[in-house]
Design a protein around this motif. Structure first.
Motif: not given
Length: 391
Positions: A106-107, A109, A143, A149-150, A153
């Motif tokens: 979800k993020t 990181e 999201q 966000g993901p 990334t």
């Protein structure tokens, strides 16, 4: 057995360019979901019999010319099993197959942490394809694709050489899939599309327009439990099996590039011989079978009403899917498939949303979106009475 010199291009297998990725994939993929459950052991512990079975499966898949292996973090032990089999049991050179996995962190990181874990589990230093797993609602799309966000990334990891191509998998309604494709963030999409579920054909057309790879999820299981068809369906598709004919139907669409087959027994490979050469468009014999299948719908009252105009009904009922299960039951004797899927409805679950009917939510149906003369509540009650099995 040494696979270092194994030729991927066997004559019985066919290959298609996976859109803008420019990778030529076998039209059959070795899907890893059947290795999801391997006894009640910790995630990274695999019984010897499961490893032996998986080794045999991978060996046979490579011999058949299959060159894409697909798994996911959510398939519990599947990544562990493929990592062990490919790198320790069979020692297959990494450039002899393409590897696809998925995850839904979800993020930013969490995305980097998960990809690093998956690389270790699958014992590789790069993924050919990585899909954000389960863009099933507008909220999840927002999201996943949010700035920083993901998905952003994953695209950074692509630039770093850790991921070859970024895509998404989806069980969403059509309008969400179209919106996700229109972001232009993705190189490929994994979606549902079969003879018995053609709703996503416009998404395939849009993906083809944008030169995206199209991967079909579970054509044999979610496509109708075609590995165990009722006699009526077998008769309608003869001399092909329903599984073979459905594969040919899917591959007749030039926008479809590969079908995921959950192969984990030697006999699962037998139907491959009846699929090729895959027709595009359908051959005269395939069209004859399609006409027979199409004609069954006219024999059952209201079976031709798909209910798509009643998606996201305020009642909370998944009306299009309820009607589809009724149609397959009444037209093709596919009651076992209907029971299997109907009883998976889960309230507030984005993978397969839908409530079971009650007198209260039947009263909440928005009849303004239902054509006059369609006894929608009666059809829903009939389906529930026929397919519902208390747990």
């Amino acid at each position: 057995m040494d696979y270092s010199n194994l030729s991927l291009f066997r004559p019985q297998m066919e290959y298609r360019r996976f859109g803008k990725t420019n990778k030529h994939l076998s039209v059959i993929t070795l899907g890893g979901m059947r290795f999801k459950h391997a006894h009640q052991l910790p995630r990274h512990e695999v019984p010897h019999d499961t490893l032996n079975q998986a080794s045999q499966t991978v060996q046979m898949a490579l011999e058949q010319g299959i060159n894409l292996i697909e798994t996911a973090y959510g398939y519990t032990k599947s990544e562990t099993i493929f990592g062990r089999v490919l790198n320790q049991e069979l020692k297959v050179k990494r450039d002899r197959y393409f590897l696809m996995t998925k995850g839904n962190p979800k993020t930013a990181e969490a995305t980097r942490q998960l990809v690093e874990e998956q690389l270790k589990t699958l014992q590789t230093d790069y993924f050919d394809f990585y899909a954000w797993h389960g863009i099933n609602t507008p909220e999840l799309l927002e999201q996943a694709c949010a700035p920083g966000g993901p998905v952003e990334t994953l695209l950074q990891l692509k630039e770093e050489g850790v991921i070859g191509h970024v895509g998404f998998s989806t069980h969403a309604p059509l309008h969400v899939i179209l919106k996700a494709i229109e972001t232009d963030l993705f190189d490929f999409v994994n979606l549902h599309y079969y003879y018995f579920f053609q709703r996503n054909e416009p998404a395939i057309a849009l993906a083809q327009q944008k030169d995206m790879g199209v991967f079909i999820i579970s054509p044999n299981d979610k496509g109708g439990r075609l590995f165990s068809p009722p006699p009526k369906l077998q008769q309608l598709t003869a001399p092909l099996s329903p599984l073979q004919w459905n594969a040919r139907f899917c591959l007749s669409n030039p926008g479809v590039h590969t079908l995921s087959f959950g192969l984990n027994e030697p006999e699962h490979f037998d139907p491959l011989n009846g699929i090729f050469p895959a027709p595009s468009p359908l051959s005269a014999d395939d069209l004859r079978i399609k006409r027979l299948l199409d004609e069954q719908v006219a024999e059952v009252p209201y079976a031709d009403f798909n209910g798509y105009a009643m998606e996201n009904d305020p009642s909370g009922l998944n009306i299009p899917e309820i009607l589809r299960f009724r149609k397959l039951w009444k037209c093709y004797d596919m009651k076992a498939f209907g029971e299997y899927r109907y009883n998976m409805f889960q309230e507030k679950d984005h993978w397969f949303p839908g409530q079971f009917p009650t007198e209260e939510n039947l009263q909440q149906i928005d009849l303004s979106r239902c054509p006059e003369g369609i006894p929608i509540a009666k059809l829903i009650r009939e389906t529930h009475e026929g397919l519902y099995r208390p747990k």
